[in-house]
Design a protein around this motif. Structure first.
Motif, PDB file in Angstrom:
ATOM      1  N   ASP A   1       0.888  -1.063   0.038  1.00 44.18           N
ATOM      2  CA  ASP A   1       0.095  -0.028  -0.015  1.00 44.18           C
ATOM      3  C   ASP A   1       1.061   1.250   0.164  1.00 44.18           C
ATOM      4  OD1 ASP A   1      -1.852   1.891   0.255  1.00 44.18           O
ATOM      5  OD2 ASP A   1      -2.319   1.484   2.389  1.00 44.18           O
ATOM      6  N   PRO A   2       0.871   1.947  -1.110  1.00 44.54           N
ATOM      7  CA  PRO A   2       1.690   3.170  -0.921  1.00 44.54           C
ATOM      8  C   PRO A   2       1.519   4.186  -0.168  1.00 44.54           C
ATOM      9  CG  PRO A   2       0.243   3.259  -2.803  1.00 44.54           C
ATOM     10  CD  PRO A   2      -0.135   1.891  -2.433  1.00 44.54           C
ATOM     11  N   LEU A   3       0.411   4.139   0.610  1.00 45.45           N
ATOM     12  CA  LEU A   3       0.101   5.239   1.712  1.00 45.45           C
ATOM     13  C   LEU A   3       0.295   4.714   3.016  1.00 45.45           C
ATOM     14  CD1 LEU A   3      -2.866   7.077   0.211  1.00 45.45           C
ATOM     15  CD2 LEU A   3      -0.456   7.576  -0.106  1.00 45.45           C
ATOM     16  N   TYR A   4       1.031   3.522   3.278  1.00 47.51           N
ATOM     17  CA  TYR A   4       1.027   2.907   4.417  1.00 47.51           C
ATOM     18  C   TYR A   4       2.753   3.565   5.168  1.00 47.51           C
ATOM     19  CZ  TYR A   4       1.728  -0.269   8.304  1.00 47.51           C
ATOM     20  OH  TYR A   4       1.850  -0.840   9.505  1.00 47.51           O
ATOM     21  N   ARG A   5       2.404   3.914   6.260  1.00 49.49           N
ATOM     22  CA  ARG A   5       3.814   4.119   7.128  1.00 49.49           C
ATOM     23  C   ARG A   5       3.729   3.347   8.322  1.00 49.49           C
ATOM     24  NH1 ARG A   5       4.182  10.661   7.840  1.00 49.49           N
ATOM     25  NH2 ARG A   5       2.542  10.505   8.566  1.00 49.49           N
ATOM     26  N   GLU A   6       5.042   2.850   8.549  1.00 49.42           N
ATOM     27  CA  GLU A   6       5.249   1.787   9.596  1.00 49.42           C
ATOM     28  C   GLU A   6       5.052   2.555  11.122  1.00 49.42           C
ATOM     29  OE1 GLU A   6       8.929  -0.301   9.263  1.00 49.42           O
ATOM     30  OE2 GLU A   6       8.493  -0.796   7.476  1.00 49.42           O
ATOM     31  N   ARG A   7       5.497   3.738  11.125  1.00 47.54           N
ATOM     32  CA  ARG A   7       5.329   4.561  12.182  1.00 47.54           C
ATOM     33  C   ARG A   7       5.068   6.133  11.540  1.00 47.54           C
ATOM     34  NH1 ARG A   7      10.244   2.504  12.153  1.00 47.54           N
ATOM     35  NH2 ARG A   7      11.817   4.066  12.249  1.00 47.54           N
ATOM     36  N   PRO A   8       4.529   7.179  12.363  1.00 49.32           N
ATOM     37  CA  PRO A   8       4.259   8.594  12.143  1.00 49.32           C
ATOM     38  C   PRO A   8       5.716   8.962  11.722  1.00 49.32           C
ATOM     39  CG  PRO A   8       3.108   7.893  13.962  1.00 49.32           C
ATOM     40  CD  PRO A   8       3.877   6.596  13.862  1.00 49.32           C
ATOM     41  N   GLY A   9       5.861   9.788  10.926  1.00 50.62           N
ATOM     42  CA  GLY A   9       6.974  10.642  10.280  1.00 50.62           C
ATOM     43  C   GLY A   9       7.916   9.737   9.472  1.00 50.62           C
ATOM     44  N   LYS A  10       7.608   8.585   9.300  1.00 51.60           N
ATOM     45  CA  LYS A  10       8.363   7.663   8.268  1.00 51.60           C
ATOM     46  C   LYS A  10       7.824   7.852   6.942  1.00 51.60           C
ATOM     47  CE  LYS A  10      10.263   2.891   7.657  1.00 51.60           C
ATOM     48  NZ  LYS A  10      11.579   3.381   7.839  1.00 51.60           N
ATOM     49  N   HIS A  11       8.851   7.799   5.734  1.00 49.57           N
ATOM     50  CA  HIS A  11       8.446   7.932   4.407  1.00 49.57           C
ATOM     51  C   HIS A  11       7.085   6.961   4.034  1.00 49.57           C
ATOM     52  CE1 HIS A  11      10.995  11.112   3.709  1.00 49.57           C
ATOM     53  NE2 HIS A  11      12.189  10.430   4.157  1.00 49.57           N
ATOM     54  N   PHE A  12       6.606   7.351   2.992  1.00 56.11           N
ATOM     55  CA  PHE A  12       5.443   6.509   2.600  1.00 56.11           C
ATOM     56  C   PHE A  12       6.064   5.748   1.408  1.00 56.11           C
ATOM     57  CE2 PHE A  12       2.942  10.456   3.914  1.00 56.11           C
ATOM     58  CZ  PHE A  12       1.964   9.702   4.464  1.00 56.11           C
ATOM     59  N   ARG A  13       5.319   4.758   0.985  1.00 57.11           N
ATOM     60  CA  ARG A  13       5.887   3.497   0.170  1.00 57.11           C
ATOM     61  C   ARG A  13       5.725   3.984  -1.559  1.00 57.11           C
ATOM     62  NH1 ARG A  13       8.917  -0.476   1.526  1.00 57.11           N
ATOM     63  NH2 ARG A  13       8.588  -1.334   3.908  1.00 57.11           N
ATOM     64  N   LEU A  14       5.762   5.184  -1.876  1.00 54.74           N
ATOM     65  CA  LEU A  14       5.200   5.550  -3.260  1.00 54.74           C
ATOM     66  C   LEU A  14       6.294   4.977  -4.369  1.00 54.74           C
ATOM     67  CD1 LEU A  14       4.127   9.307  -2.708  1.00 54.74           C
ATOM     68  CD2 LEU A  14       2.814   7.289  -2.662  1.00 54.74           C
ATOM     69  N   GLY A  15       7.334   4.594  -4.058  1.00 52.14           N
ATOM     70  CA  GLY A  15       8.328   4.330  -4.939  1.00 52.14           C
ATOM     71  C   GLY A  15       8.602   2.920  -5.024  1.00 52.14           C
ATOM     72  N   ASP A  16       8.049   1.915  -4.056  1.00 49.80           N
ATOM     73  CA  ASP A  16       8.296   0.574  -4.274  1.00 49.80           C
ATOM     74  C   ASP A  16       7.047   0.054  -4.040  1.00 49.80           C
ATOM     75  OD1 ASP A  16       8.194   1.277  -1.664  1.00 49.80           O
ATOM     76  OD2 ASP A  16       9.793   0.065  -0.982  1.00 49.80           O
ATOM     77  N   THR A  17       6.140   0.108  -4.990  1.00 52.67           N
ATOM     78  CA  THR A  17       4.804  -0.493  -4.649  1.00 52.67           C
ATOM     79  C   THR A  17       4.756  -1.928  -4.924  1.00 52.67           C
ATOM     80  OG1 THR A  17       3.784   1.712  -5.637  1.00 52.67           O
ATOM     81  CG2 THR A  17       2.328  -0.140  -5.676  1.00 52.67           C
ATOM     82  N   THR A  18       5.661  -2.566  -5.698  1.00 56.91           N
ATOM     83  CA  THR A  18       5.725  -3.840  -5.968  1.00 56.91           C
ATOM     84  C   THR A  18       7.277  -4.395  -5.441  1.00 56.91           C
ATOM     85  OG1 THR A  18       6.563  -3.900  -8.129  1.00 56.91           O
ATOM     86  CG2 THR A  18       4.075  -4.164  -7.707  1.00 56.91           C
ATOM     87  N   ARG A  19       7.141  -5.531  -4.907  1.00 60.38           N
ATOM     88  CA  ARG A  19       8.366  -6.156  -4.378  1.00 60.38           C
ATOM     89  C   ARG A  19       8.599  -7.664  -4.683  1.00 60.38           C
ATOM     90  NH1 ARG A  19      11.722  -4.575   1.184  1.00 60.38           N
ATOM     91  NH2 ARG A  19      13.274  -6.207   1.058  1.00 60.38           N
ATOM     92  N   LEU A  20       9.600  -8.151  -5.130  1.00 59.44           N
ATOM     93  CA  LEU A  20      10.032  -9.698  -5.286  1.00 59.44           C
ATOM     94  C   LEU A  20      10.486  -9.833  -3.984  1.00 59.44           C
ATOM     95  CD1 LEU A  20      10.654 -11.875  -6.981  1.00 59.44           C
ATOM     96  CD2 LEU A  20      12.993 -11.206  -7.067  1.00 59.44           C
ATOM     97  N   THR A  21       9.740 -11.095  -3.430  1.00 61.20           N
ATOM     98  CA  THR A  21      10.088 -11.587  -1.914  1.00 61.20           C
ATOM     99  C   THR A  21      10.559 -13.133  -1.886  1.00 61.20           C
ATOM    100  OG1 THR A  21       7.811 -12.381  -1.837  1.00 61.20           O
ATOM    101  CG2 THR A  21       8.380 -10.109  -0.754  1.00 61.20           C
ATOM    102  N   CYS A  22      10.261 -13.694  -3.034  1.00 61.08           N
ATOM    103  CA  CYS A  22      10.796 -15.300  -3.166  1.00 61.08           C
ATOM    104  C   CYS A  22      12.482 -15.205  -2.688  1.00 61.08           C
ATOM    105  CB  CYS A  22      10.412 -15.801  -4.389  1.00 61.08           C
ATOM    106  SG  CYS A  22      11.082 -17.430  -4.519  1.00 61.08           S
ATOM    107  N   PRO A  23      12.969 -15.925  -1.580  1.00 62.66           N
ATOM    108  CA  PRO A  23      14.201 -15.939  -1.498  1.00 62.66           C
ATOM    109  C   PRO A  23      14.934 -16.594  -2.664  1.00 62.66           C
ATOM    110  CG  PRO A  23      13.054 -16.355   0.337  1.00 62.66           C
ATOM    111  CD  PRO A  23      11.978 -16.318  -0.597  1.00 62.66           C
ATOM    112  N   LEU A  24      14.394 -17.869  -3.052  1.00 65.43           N
ATOM    113  CA  LEU A  24      15.181 -18.437  -4.364  1.00 65.43           C
ATOM    114  C   LEU A  24      15.118 -17.408  -5.304  1.00 65.43           C
ATOM    115  CD1 LEU A  24      16.035 -21.346  -5.325  1.00 65.43           C
ATOM    116  CD2 LEU A  24      13.802 -21.111  -6.336  1.00 65.43           C
TER     117      LEU A  24
END
Length: 295
Positions: A99-122
């Motif tokens: 979610d590009p508008l989610y922040r882990e805590r107040p004052g932390k940047h929004f996730r506008l730049g990394d909307t998708t992410r590869l997570t599979c460790p392999l």
């Protein structure tokens, strides 16, 4: 006692056992939710996506992103992740949409730049090795000389701009906070960016094969760069939908130090977290006189 329990796990951890059972549950869950999968009341952006269960979130948190085991943290992750993309043969999501508008805590940047992410460790590990061997130079050379790749590259970035817009639609109060934090100029650049924050007026640059593959596994079937990357991985003898032993890395019942396959050193944030964890475990092991923590 911890040693005996670990040996018991090792004796029963074959993917044909408990891991496949977990994967079957995941597969059933996806089938049941595909038609109604939503995030904050809205349908997920792409047909191939699925919502993440509590089990999915725990695996993503502890074995994909390598975050600390903080009680209740998976609930925050549930608000942060819109959904998962294609799943491996063991049932786990290989890429996620933030979610590009989610922040882990107040004052932390929004996730506008990394909307998708590869997570599979392999896949993360395989691509990291490719990039270290200079694959990016070859991919960028082809991007500049291949008209089909160049045209597709523009389509990919436009798709991500539209994805970001769709995820923030009808959220005026949150958008106001973003504008106030970044200012109009930076806000406009962020909202108009493509994959991996690629600006529309910037020179064509693959930037990150992890991001390209993550896009492919989320949107499905329209990223030529990612498709070539996945073919290159297959040519190395690595099955891109999972191997017989990579499931150990995502099996929370198997300690990472006992896994038949686990992610090694990696340059991304998750890899750095994992390296710090291993160093911390080694320090603790030394203090315990050679025993692993908890033994």
């Amino acid at each position: 006692m911890a040693c005996l329990e670990r040996l018991s796990v090792l004796a029963n951890r074959l993917c044909g056992g408990e891991q496949v059972q977990g994967a079957s549950v995941a597969a059933t869950r996806v089938d049941a939710e595909d038609a109604v999968a939503t995030f904050q009341g809205r349908p997920l952006p792409y047909a191939g996506m699925s919502t993440l269960s509590e089990e999915d979130l725990e695996v993503v948190r502890l074995r994909h992103l390598y975050r600390k085991d903080v009680p209740g943290d998976s609930q925050g992750l549930a608000q942060q992740i819109v959904g998962g993309g294609r799943r491996c043969r063991h049932g786990w999501p290989q890429a996620i949409v933030y979610d590009p508008l989610y922040r882990e805590r107040p004052g932390k940047h929004f996730r506008l730049g990394d909307t998708t992410r590869l997570t599979c460790p392999l896949l993360v590990g395989a691509i990291d090795k490719m990039e270290k061997k200079g694959a990016m130079e070859a991919y960028n050379e082809r991007l500049l000389r291949d008209p089909e790749w160049h045209s597709n590259f523009a389509e990919i970035n436009e798709a991500h701009r539209l994805l970001r817009l769709s995820l923030v639609a009808d959220r005026p109060e949150e958008m106001r906070s973003v504008r106030e934090l970044y200012g109009e100029t930076t806000f406009g650049v962020a909202m108009g960016a493509g994959l991996a924050s690629m600006r529309p007026d910037a020179k064509a640059d693959v930037k990150c094969l992890h991001a390209q593959v993550g896009d492919e596994l989320i949107r499905g079937g329209n990223n030529l760069i990612a498709q070539q990357t996945l073919r290159d991985i297959e040519e190395q003898g690595i099955s891109v939908d999972g191997t017989d032993d990579c499931c150990d890395n995502c099996n929370l019942q198997v300690p990472l130090e006992d896994a038949r396959w686990r992610l090694g050193k990696c340059k991304n944030t998750a890899g750095k977290r994992l390296s710090r964890q291993r160093k911390g475990d080694q320090v603790q092991k030394t203090r315990n006189g050679g025993q692993q923590p908890g033994e």
